[in-house]
Design an enzyme around this catalytic site. Sequence first.
Site, short mmCIF file in Angstrom:
data_model
loop_
_atom_site.label_atom_id
_atom_site.label_comp_id
_atom_site.label_asym_id
_atom_site.label_seq_id
_atom_site.Cartn_x
_atom_site.Cartn_y
_atom_site.Cartn_z
N GLU A 225 101.82 11.23 -9.19
CA GLU A 225 102.83 12.23 -8.83
C GLU A 225 104.20 11.60 -8.52
OE1 GLU A 225 101.16 14.80 -5.82
OE2 GLU A 225 99.71 15.62 -7.24
N GLU A 328 94.15 15.24 -12.51
CA GLU A 328 93.83 15.65 -11.14
C GLU A 328 94.05 17.14 -10.93
OE1 GLU A 328 95.66 13.44 -7.86
OE2 GLU A 328 95.68 15.31 -6.73
#
Length: 478
Positions: A225, A328
């Site tokens: 991220e 994810e």
Amino acid sequence: MISYQLQRICFLNILFLLASIPVLNAQQVRVYETSKYLGSRLELVDTLAFGNYQQPLETELAVFVDDSKHYQEMIGIGAAITDATAETFFKVNKESQEALLKLFFDPNRGLGYSIIRTNMNSCDFSSSSYTYVQEGDYALKTFSIAPDQRFKMPLIQQAFAKVPNLKLFVSPWSPPAFMKTNGSMLHGGKLKPEAREAWARYFVRFIKAYEKAGIPVWGLTIQNEPMATQIWESCIYTAEEERDFLKYHLGPTLKKEGLGDKKIIVWDHNRDLLFQRAMTIFGDSLANAYAWGIGYHWYEPWSGGTPMHDNIDLVNDRFPDKPILFTEGCKEKFNWEGRLDWSLGEFYARQMIRDFNSGVSAWTDWNMFLDERGGPNHVGNFCFAPLHVDTRNQELNLTNAYYYIGHFSKFIRPGAKRISCSSSRSALLATAFKNKNGSIALVLMNDSDKDFPCKVFLHGKQLEIALPAHSIKTAVVD
């Protein structure tokens, strides 16, 4: 010389073994079901046969399958083994540990997972923050994977014992604090320019340490991220910063150290900026030479809108040689009662069907399993998983997400290729893959409140499959 009697016994034994193998008609279809109201959970509920074709009516729900055209190849379906997963595993007895391994890695009695992800350095799903070096050690003289050797590596080693060809990829949430502009592993910050080479060598040390311990590393993402400033471990990279770190530091360093075969996956964040990141990195010839594929999550701020699957289509169309991986996703804000919410599994399957139909080659859930709190998590970011272990009484609590994932992972195996599959109604979600053994796995989901029949058309034949309200079925054409 083998006696006639012994030869006869061996021959009879062979006949017995052959007789025990089911001989299936080429048009037989095994149907597995998970249903909210009927109580079935990934169960074989029917064996059907194709009949003669009839023109479908516009009022009928139908799925049309064509295996003459192949699309992306399936790399694998699996989940992450985080510190939280591993710590939970070692809080239960040996019997429960063996049950957990079977539930996720056994292809017959479990989900048959074939790909796993793990964290390099700590993440929010660790009991505390940690790195593998001491403060200020740019030379990495103090590098040690001791924090992983207590729980995480032993669990990963057991997973490999169950599935020797398991694919493992690793992701960092943050470099060590001294390598960052904010002096902390938490709250974002950036990698210092002067730390880039040391951080690239850090990847090398980690991969070699794991492989020395008998854990092969298949691939890696550059940063988990990279556009999220979190209260937990996080680090920001613009598209240009990730591109330059890859082409000037990480890529050349891995190649120099004999690790050029590792699959480098860029982005590893949401669908919203997926296309922009792909354009920036894959569009650069030097970075593109090192970037194997691109990964994404499902947490984009939808604000009542629909998930941005179109961005996956764009990347797949623009860069067809670059595999796209879901790396994810989970349902956040855990509460114990929420594990019973049927929409949990439906959300998983809806994402998986649409992602696969957009060209996704691998699908990796977030934590494989967690404890009764949705952790451990050192910043209180407790989340759902397909299975929650009540460590107080050794109970393994399966959510319906476990079964919904199984409708894909058990029947769409590594090496399978997606085939054409068209639904006549938006209420009927479907995807289909052809496995290396020739079998076709067709996944059908009805997330509506009504039962309805569905006709499946393949090779000029048809069959009818009943789809109860809030159910998912996998039809396997052998």
